[in-house]
Structure formats: C-alpha cells, structure tokens
Design a protein around this motif. Structure first.
Motif, PDB file in Angstrom:
ATOM      1  N   LYS A   4      56.645  25.886  34.989  1.00 30.14           N
ATOM      2  CA  LYS A   4      55.897  26.925  34.287  1.00 30.14           C
ATOM      3  C   LYS A   4      54.557  26.360  33.852  1.00 30.14           C
ATOM      4  N   ALA A   5      53.488  27.142  33.982  1.00 34.38           N
ATOM      5  CA  ALA A   5      52.145  26.702  33.600  1.00 34.38           C
ATOM      6  C   ALA A   5      51.461  27.749  32.740  1.00 34.38           C
ATOM      7  N   VAL A   6      50.677  27.284  31.778  1.00 33.56           N
ATOM      8  CA  VAL A   6      49.825  28.141  30.956  1.00 33.56           C
ATOM      9  C   VAL A   6      48.405  28.071  31.514  1.00 33.56           C
ATOM     10  N   VAL A   7      47.772  29.226  31.714  1.00 32.02           N
ATOM     11  CA  VAL A   7      46.410  29.259  32.258  1.00 32.02           C
ATOM     12  C   VAL A   7      45.509  30.062  31.323  1.00 32.02           C
ATOM     13  N   GLY A   8      44.403  29.444  30.891  1.00 33.36           N
ATOM     14  CA  GLY A   8      43.426  30.115  30.044  1.00 33.36           C
ATOM     15  C   GLY A   8      42.018  29.844  30.526  1.00 33.36           C
ATOM     16  N   ARG A   9      41.060  30.521  29.914  1.00 31.52           N
ATOM     17  CA  ARG A   9      39.666  30.352  30.346  1.00 31.52           C
ATOM     18  C   ARG A   9      38.719  30.691  29.215  1.00 31.52           C
ATOM     19  N   ASP A  10      37.441  30.282  29.383  1.00 34.97           N
ATOM     20  CA  ASP A  10      36.404  30.755  28.474  1.00 34.97           C
ATOM     21  C   ASP A  10      35.802  32.031  29.071  1.00 34.97           C
ATOM     22  N   PRO A  11      34.833  32.678  28.404  1.00 36.58           N
ATOM     23  CA  PRO A  11      34.410  34.015  28.856  1.00 36.58           C
ATOM     24  C   PRO A  11      33.444  34.054  30.036  1.00 36.58           C
ATOM     25  N   ARG A  12      33.111  32.936  30.635  1.00 36.23           N
ATOM     26  CA  ARG A  12      32.149  32.956  31.742  1.00 36.23           C
ATOM     27  C   ARG A  12      32.584  33.952  32.823  1.00 36.23           C
ATOM     28  N   ALA A  13      31.601  34.644  33.408  1.00 40.01           N
ATOM     29  CA  ALA A  13      31.898  35.611  34.457  1.00 40.01           C
ATOM     30  C   ALA A  13      32.653  34.953  35.607  1.00 40.01           C
ATOM     31  N   SER A  14      32.246  33.731  35.964  1.00 40.66           N
ATOM     32  CA  SER A  14      32.893  33.048  37.087  1.00 40.66           C
ATOM     33  C   SER A  14      34.338  32.692  36.793  1.00 40.66           C
ATOM     34  N   GLY A  15      34.696  32.645  35.514  1.00 35.09           N
ATOM     35  CA  GLY A  15      36.072  32.350  35.159  1.00 35.09           C
ATOM     36  C   GLY A  15      37.042  33.401  35.646  1.00 35.09           C
ATOM     37  N   GLU A  16      36.542  34.605  35.861  1.00 31.24           N
ATOM     38  CA  GLU A  16      37.424  35.680  36.323  1.00 31.24           C
ATOM     39  C   GLU A  16      37.945  35.407  37.734  1.00 31.24           C
ATOM     40  N   PHE A  17      37.040  35.071  38.671  1.00 30.81           N
ATOM     41  CA  PHE A  17      37.527  34.819  40.030  1.00 30.81           C
ATOM     42  C   PHE A  17      38.193  33.450  40.137  1.00 30.81           C
ATOM     43  N   LEU A  18      37.731  32.483  39.346  1.00 36.78           N
ATOM     44  CA  LEU A  18      38.369  31.169  39.395  1.00 36.78           C
ATOM     45  C   LEU A  18      39.781  31.214  38.816  1.00 36.78           C
ATOM     46  N   GLU A  19      39.965  31.997  37.763  1.00 37.00           N
ATOM     47  CA  GLU A  19      41.313  32.165  37.215  1.00 37.00           C
ATOM     48  C   GLU A  19      42.233  32.791  38.261  1.00 37.00           C
ATOM     49  N   ALA A  20      41.736  33.788  38.963  1.00 38.38           N
ATOM     50  CA  ALA A  20      42.545  34.428  40.005  1.00 38.38           C
ATOM     51  C   ALA A  20      42.952  33.424  41.077  1.00 38.38           C
ATOM     52  N   ALA A  21      42.019  32.534  41.440  1.00 36.01           N
ATOM     53  CA  ALA A  21      42.320  31.531  42.459  1.00 36.01           C
ATOM     54  C   ALA A  21      43.350  30.526  41.961  1.00 36.01           C
ATOM     55  N   VAL A  22      43.198  30.071  40.705  1.00 37.05           N
ATOM     56  CA  VAL A  22      44.149  29.119  40.128  1.00 37.05           C
ATOM     57  C   VAL A  22      45.535  29.724  40.042  1.00 37.05           C
ATOM     58  N   VAL A  23      45.616  30.954  39.559  1.00 35.54           N
ATOM     59  CA  VAL A  23      46.908  31.623  39.426  1.00 35.54           C
ATOM     60  C   VAL A  23      47.559  31.804  40.797  1.00 35.54           C
TER      61      VAL A  23
END
Length: 452
Positions: free
Chosen positions: A46-65
């Motif tokens: 199990k992993a916890v994934v979070g981000r800061d509000p940068r616009a690029s964090g949206e697509f990078l979070e999707a890739a990490v997940v």
C-alpha cells in the motif's frame, strides 16, 4: 545517464526533465525494489501519494498512481498536502511507502518526486540507487513483472488525511496559542489550507498571505524565498510575528513584530532551549550543517548545548539524528526536524512550536531569537555552471585559499554545489558585512569564469 536522485528526490522541469513516462517508470521501479528489500513482508503493498498544487502535479500524480497500481500496489491518494503530511500519513496509515510530488521552493515550471519508506522516512541512498538501476534496466529493454486480474493495485481517495494531520499537529503542542496574532505566508503552496487551520484550531488569530494556489503561482513572489511581503504585512497588522513556508511546507522562516527576519538557525536556537527546559533535548545536542551561522555555534556553546554539523541537506541532518538518537536538528534555510513528532522537516509544526514558546514565556519572538547574534553572512547563487567541478578546478581552489587567508580566523568560506539545481552556492562569513560581500562577489565571479 547521470544519477536521477539528488539530495531531495528527483527534480527538474516538468514535462521536459520530469516526464509522465519517467514518473510512471520510477514508481514501478520503486515498487519492485521495495518488494525485493522485504518492505512488503508478504502482504499486498500500500502506498500514500500526495502532491503540492503545481499544475504539472496533476498529470504526474496520474502517472505515479498508474505506475504503482500496475505494479500491484494499492494507492491512497491524499491530494494536495505538505510533504511532512505525506510522510506522517505514510507512517500513521501503516503504508509500505509514500510518494510526494513537489519541487519544494523551486519555481512553478519545476516539479519533483520523492519517496518515503515505511514509517515515513526518506529512502536510503542505496535504495534510491537500486530504484534507478531497475528503472534504467527497464528503459533499456528488460521487461517488468506485471500482475494481472485481481493482482493489480486498487486506487482510492483518502480525504481524511487533512484532518488527521492537523489533529496530529495540535496534539504535539505543549500549550495553546490564545491571544497571539500571526501572519502566515503559505507561498500559494501545499500548506495553504493546513497551516491556517492548525494555527486557528490552536487558538491564534490568523492573517493569511499566499493562500490561494491556482497551480501556477506557487512560490511566486511569496513564501520563505520572498519575505518582503510577509515583513510588510506583520508590521501593517501589528501582528506578534509572521511565519513563511515554501511550496511543500517542509520549511519555516519567521519575521518578528518589527519585520526583522528570524532564520532557521535562530529558530533552532529557540527550540533547543525550549526542549532542554522540557527535558526532551536528548544528549543535550542539536544537529546543524556546515552552513549554520557561526553565531549559532557560539550561542550553543555559551548555553552548554553541543552542536553537531553535517553536510548541507536535511537528509544528512536526519541521518545524524537517527544514528545518534538526537531529537532536534535543522538548517539555516528553515528545515527543522523534531524527530519525536516528525520524520522530516515540517514547517507548520516548527511554526506552531515557535508560537507555543512565545506564549509560554510571555516574551516576544525578537527577545527569544536574541539568544544568538547572527554574524554577517553573504550567500550568492551562481547559476548555469558545472557544479561537479567545484572541488577540482585549480583556479577556484586557489581563489578560495586566497579568500580564506584574507578572512583569517574572523570568517570562513564555503562553496557548495546545489543538490537540485545547476548552480553553485558561495557563502562567506566575516566580522564585517562589506568584507563578506566583497569576498563573496569576487568568488562568485571566479566560479562563473572557471565553471561556466
């Protein structure tokens, strides 16, 4: 390829250096490496994934997940939260590891990925190296071992993380903050909701700046790297003091009621005395870095507190703390680690503890910070140079030796390649500020000509 991991994860310009493909591949590699290292101990990871509000964090979070789930890891998406919150939740939720997407204090076009091991601790160097090796093997043709059917990871949002983290922060405080007026500059970053909520729940009257992130304005003219806005606001509102965070809120700098800066060394000095009084400063020792102001070292010696100095970088401070069991450490830049309550630098926690000390003593922040006198220190960043040749350039080595001879025993010189950016930091301390500026300027010119 060069080493991807720097002193604080993998960082670069989003969609140029740090692409969706890289984020996905590193996440799969991390899942495989941690499984091989025995982190999962035979259970479904199990992993916890979070981000800061940068616009690029949206697509990078999707890739990490996507990468984690494709490797058979269940994912808890906690959304926009500070780096220390992700570290805390990784431990509190019993996750096998955590992933934070942030470039901290860097400008908006940058982003980064950092991994936390079980318990919320940063990955050891050898594990980072192994993640890179596995990622590179796949990149050059070695296939992944991919689960199918029920073996793939499941993804869900974990919305309770915000309240859980804020409750943790409040529980740490030795006393409430009633009667205190504080200005908080959130850098339009990850703590834009967390920090004001925590201070308010603790009883303080809060005035916020930089708390309206739009994905593009993070660290833009505000936060811990741009204190002028905070200084003006503290004076204008007649506040007791101000607190500034960076984009992912692992840093905390302060401003006293007069608008004067209180840096990480001064904050460490205040907290060291508070913790010694409370009996929680283990070993009567605080851990700093080679960048710590000489005035901090003098103050700790005068107070009978031992100072251990490490290489620059909060990971090295943390390594020393964990190895020897020390409770407090940090950097002049505002990374402060209180190991009994956090596994990494936590800007909101630091600010709360500083505020609690002001209330408990009835003294102003300026009076508390006066425990140390900052000696004149000049820091010059020299960008776009070959940072790898700092210690080997004959021209630069000679210039440093000449500067050290000029300063004698009343000052010092430190040249440090950045761990996250293509620049070299030139630091000069001297008894006289003009001398420090002059020496730093000359050395910066040599760095530019020798390494440019």
């Amino acid at each position: 390829m060069g080493r991807l991991f720097g002193t604080d994860g993998v960082r670069g310009v989003a969609n140029v250096d740090l692409t969706a493909e890289l984020a996905l591949g590193l996440s799969v590699a991390a899942a495989h490496v941690l499984a091989e290292a025995g982190t999962f101990e035979g259970h479904r990871p199990k992993a916890v994934v979070g981000r800061d509000p940068r616009a690029s964090g949206e697509f990078l979070e999707a890739a990490v997940v996507a990468g984690l789930a494709s490797a058979g890891v269940d994912v808890l998406r906690v959304g926009v939260l500070p780096t220390p919150a992700v570290a805390y939740l990784t431990g509190a939720l019993g996750a096998d590891f955590g992933v934070m997407l942030s470039a901290s204090h860097n400008a908006m076009p940058d982003n980064g990925i950092k991994f936390f091991a079980r318990g919320g601790h940063k990955l050891a160097d050898e594990l980072e190296d192994r993640v890179e090796t596995v990622y590179d093997q796949h990149r050059t043709g070695e296939p992944w071992d991919r689960p199918t059917g029920a073996g793939v990871g499941r993804v869900r949002s974990y919305d309770q993380g915000f309240d859980q983290y804020v409750a943790h922060l409040i529980a740490v405080l030795p006393n409430r903050l009633d009667g205190l007026t504080v200005v908080l500059d959130e850098a339009h970053g990850a703590a834009s909701r967390v920090s004001p909520e925590a201070f308010t729940r603790a009883g303080a009257e809060v005035i916020t700046l930089g708390a309206e992130p739009d994905g593009l304005n993070i660290n833009d003219g505000c936060g811990s790297t741009h204190l002028d806005l905070l200084k003006s606001a503290v004076v204008e509102h007649g506040a007791d003091f101000g607190i500034a965070h960076d984009g992912d809120a692992d840093r905390c700098l302060a401003v006293d009621a007069s608008g004067a800066e209180v840096d990480g060394d001064q904050i460490l000095a205040v907290l060291a005395l508070a913790m010694r009084e409370a009996g929680t400063l283990r070993g009567n020792t605080v851990v700093g870095t080679v960048m710590s102001n000489l005035g901090f070292k003098i103050a700790m010696e005068r107070e009978g507190i031992e100072l251990i100095q490490t290489a620059v970088g909060d990971r090295y401070v943390l390594e020393s703390m964990k190895e020897h069991g020390y409770a407090l450490g940090g950097e002049q830049s505002g990374h402060v680690i209180v190991l009994d309550h956090a596994t990494t630098g936590d800007g909101t926690l630091t600010g709360l503890m500083l505020a609690a000390r002001v209330v408990a003593t009835g003294r102003t922040l300026a009076e508390l910070a006066a425990v140390m006198e900052r000696l004149p220190q000049v820091l010059v960043n020299v960008p776009d140079v070959d940072r790898s040749r700092v210690d080997t350039s004959p021209e630069l080595v000679g210039a440093v030796a000449e500067a050290e001879h000029e300063l004698g025993s009343t000052g010092r010189v430190l040249l440090r390649p950045s761990g996250t950016e293509p620049l070299v930091r030139v630091m000069v301390e001297a008894a006289d500020i003009e001398q420090a500026r002059s020496v730093a300027g000359r050395l910066a010119d040599v760095v530019k000509s020798a390494l440019g």
